[in-house]
Scaffold this active site. Structure first.
Site, PDB file in Angstrom:
ATOM      1  CB  ILE A 141       5.980   1.174  45.573  1.00 14.87           C
ATOM      2  CG1 ILE A 141       7.106   0.260  45.265  1.00 14.87           C
ATOM      3  CG2 ILE A 141       5.873   2.558  44.683  1.00 14.87           C
ATOM      4  CD1 ILE A 141       6.995  -0.555  43.919  1.00 14.87           C
ATOM      5  CG  ASP A 142       9.022  -1.900  48.435  1.00 12.20           C
ATOM      6  OD1 ASP A 142       8.512  -2.238  47.194  1.00 12.20           O
ATOM      7  OD2 ASP A 142      10.225  -2.004  48.628  1.00 12.20           O
ATOM      8  N   GLY A 185       7.911  -5.253  45.805  1.00 11.83           N
ATOM      9  CA  GLY A 185       7.816  -5.267  47.295  1.00 11.83           C
ATOM     10  C   GLY A 185       8.780  -5.587  48.081  1.00 11.83           C
ATOM     11  NE  ARG A 186      14.421  -3.400  48.400  1.00 15.29           N
ATOM     12  CZ  ARG A 186      15.211  -3.547  47.293  1.00 15.29           C
ATOM     13  NH1 ARG A 186      16.121  -4.388  47.111  1.00 15.29           N
ATOM     14  NH2 ARG A 186      15.553  -2.714  46.422  1.00 15.29           N
TER      15      ARG A 186
HETATM   16  O1  F6P Z   1      12.003  -0.519  46.995  1.00 11.53           O
HETATM   17  C1  F6P Z   1      11.307  -0.114  45.765  1.00 11.53           C
HETATM   18  C2  F6P Z   1      11.710  -1.301  44.915  1.00 11.53           C
HETATM   19  O2  F6P Z   1      10.874  -0.888  43.621  1.00 11.53           O
HETATM   20  C3  F6P Z   1      11.093  -2.668  45.118  1.00 11.53           C
HETATM   21  O3  F6P Z   1      10.064  -3.117  45.188  1.00 11.53           O
HETATM   22  C4  F6P Z   1      12.363  -3.447  44.230  1.00 11.53           C
HETATM   23  O4  F6P Z   1      12.556  -4.615  44.797  1.00 11.53           O
HETATM   24  C5  F6P Z   1      13.215  -2.267  44.202  1.00 11.53           C
HETATM   25  O5  F6P Z   1      12.912  -0.899  44.532  1.00 11.53           O
HETATM   26  C6  F6P Z   1      14.019  -2.388  42.770  1.00 11.53           C
HETATM   27  O6  F6P Z   1      14.897  -1.495  42.520  1.00 11.53           O
HETATM   28  P1  F6P Z   1      15.514  -1.007  41.210  1.00 11.53           P
HETATM   29  O7  F6P Z   1      14.875   0.368  40.937  1.00 11.53           O
HETATM   30  O8  F6P Z   1      17.452  -0.669  41.759  1.00 11.53           O
HETATM   31  O9  F6P Z   1      15.767  -1.937  40.334  1.00 11.53           O
END
Ligand code: F6P
Length: 363
Positions: A141-142, A185-186
């Site tokens: 999604i990022d 979006g990291r």
């Molecule tokens: O890389 C996709 C993402 O949804 C990022 O936007 C977010 O920082 C991360 O993954 C969240 O990861 P998790 O599912 O481990 O909380």
């Protein structure tokens, strides 16, 4: 290429459109080529357990096109090159990738399709270096994968964020409030930037442009002075103040090797409340952005990526990732695609568009 059996796995965080890719792979492998397809459960972890590797048939993919998530399951842990194992009560990390290669051979998988983001594709690349015939499909999604105009899943996440902004607008306006929407979006600001433009945000904060609290406050005050008694701020989870650092919800440790971002919305709220005489509220969109039925765009893109990956195997294009360039699906090396992240260009056209619309970009 003389192939009879391929494998497919989905790795990293899930996103809408994964099932469209799986369906595209299974259908084209069976219908066009008559190959067998093995579905590997829970990302690369599945290759450590033969019970997690099962045939996928046309029946297995029936009805999955509009479904979010992945029928194969996934994980954003479990890198076989850096695998956590318990030894003497402590967790240590080991390279157990030989077992993965052995299992691929035992299963008779002649080529492997890895559907994933940067992390999963880097693992795929390491497997390719060990002789596994690998093809990648860009998922996240990022939208932060290099060498592809778009990853699938991004469009659906944008729809979700834009819909949230539309809803926040009406309540912000009624209560004369500042509403902050924290999006994912990291380290990249794509979701915040494009949903902010589409959702009519007044301030957009992205990791690529460190922000200044005083400047945000004065932009909101100026809006109030012009008669707009509410404001909408979109904050990417990776945004941070100039001279400061990102807000981390959970530091990386031996279990989660990547820090978990989160909390920037509250951070901004706390700091702007002091300089504004307005109510401020925060909405954290979180994993809603990863869920739900994929948009038409992501279903079509996922299907095109899936069938392309099969075609790439048939053509012997290994160590490469399917990608979108303009309106065409083509391929690039996984090495190029994972070299570094695709970030928003501060001086690029999209930021310029936002600024031309009067959106304050935090500086
Ligand atoms: O890389 C996709 C993402 O949804 C990022 O936007 C977010 O920082 C991360 O993954 C969240 O990861 P998790 O599912 O481990 O909380």
């Amino acid at each position: 290429m003389n192939i009879s059996k391929i494998g497919i796995l989905t790795g990293g965080g899930d996103c809408p459109g994964l099932n469209a890719v799986i369906r595209g792979v299974v259908k084209s492998a069976i219908i066009r080529h008559g190959w067998q397809v093995i579905g590997i459960e829970d990302g690369f972890d599945g290759l450590l357990d033969l019970n997690k590797c099962k045939p996928l048939t046309l029946e297995s993919v029936r009805g999955i096109l509009p479904r979010g998530g992945t029928i194969l399951g996934t994980t954003n842990r479990g890198n076989p090159f850096d695998f956590p194992v318990k030894k003497d009560g402590k967790i240590i990390h080991m390279d157990i990738s030989d077992r993965v290669v052995e299992n691929i051979n035992t299963l008779g998988i002649e080529a492997l399709i890895a559907v994933g983001g940067e992390g999963s594709l880097k693992i795929a690349l390491e497997l390719a270096k060990k002789g596994v015939k690998v093809v990648g499909v860009p998922k996240t999604i990022d939208n932060d994968l290099r060498e592809t105009d778009l990853t699938f899943g991004y469009n659906t996440a944008l729809e979700t964020a834009t819909d949230a902004l539309d809803k926040l607008h009406t309540t912000a306006e009624s209560h004369h409030r500042v509403m902050i929407l924290e999006v994912m979006g990291r380290y990249a600001g794509w979701i915040a930037l494009e949903s902010g433009i589409a959702g009519g945000a007044d301030v957009i904060l992205i990791p690529e442009i460190p922000f200044n609290i005083e400047h945000i406050c004065s932009a909101i005050k100026k809006r109030s002075a012009r008669g707009s008694r509410f404001s909408i701020i979109v904050a990417a989870e990776g945004a941070f103040p100039s001279g400061g650092s990102r807000v981390v919800a959970r530091e990386a440790d031996e279990r989660d090797t990547i820090e978990r971002l989160g909390g920037i919305g509250q951070y901004v709220a706390k700091h702007i409340e002091h300089c504004l005489e307005m109510d401020v509220r925060v909405t954290v969109l979180g994993h809603l952005q990863r869920g739900g039925s994929p948009t038409t765009f992501d279903r079509a893109l996922g299907s095109r990526y899936g069938t392309k990956a099969v075609q790439m195997i048939s053509d012997g294009e290994f160590g490469r990732m399917a990608c979108l360039k303009g309106r065409s699906i083509t391929s690039v090396t996984i090495e190029e695609a994972t070299r570094d992240l695709k970030l928003v260009d501060r001086d690029g056209e999209i930021v310029r568009t936002a600024e031309d619309l009067g959106i304050m970009m935090g500086e």
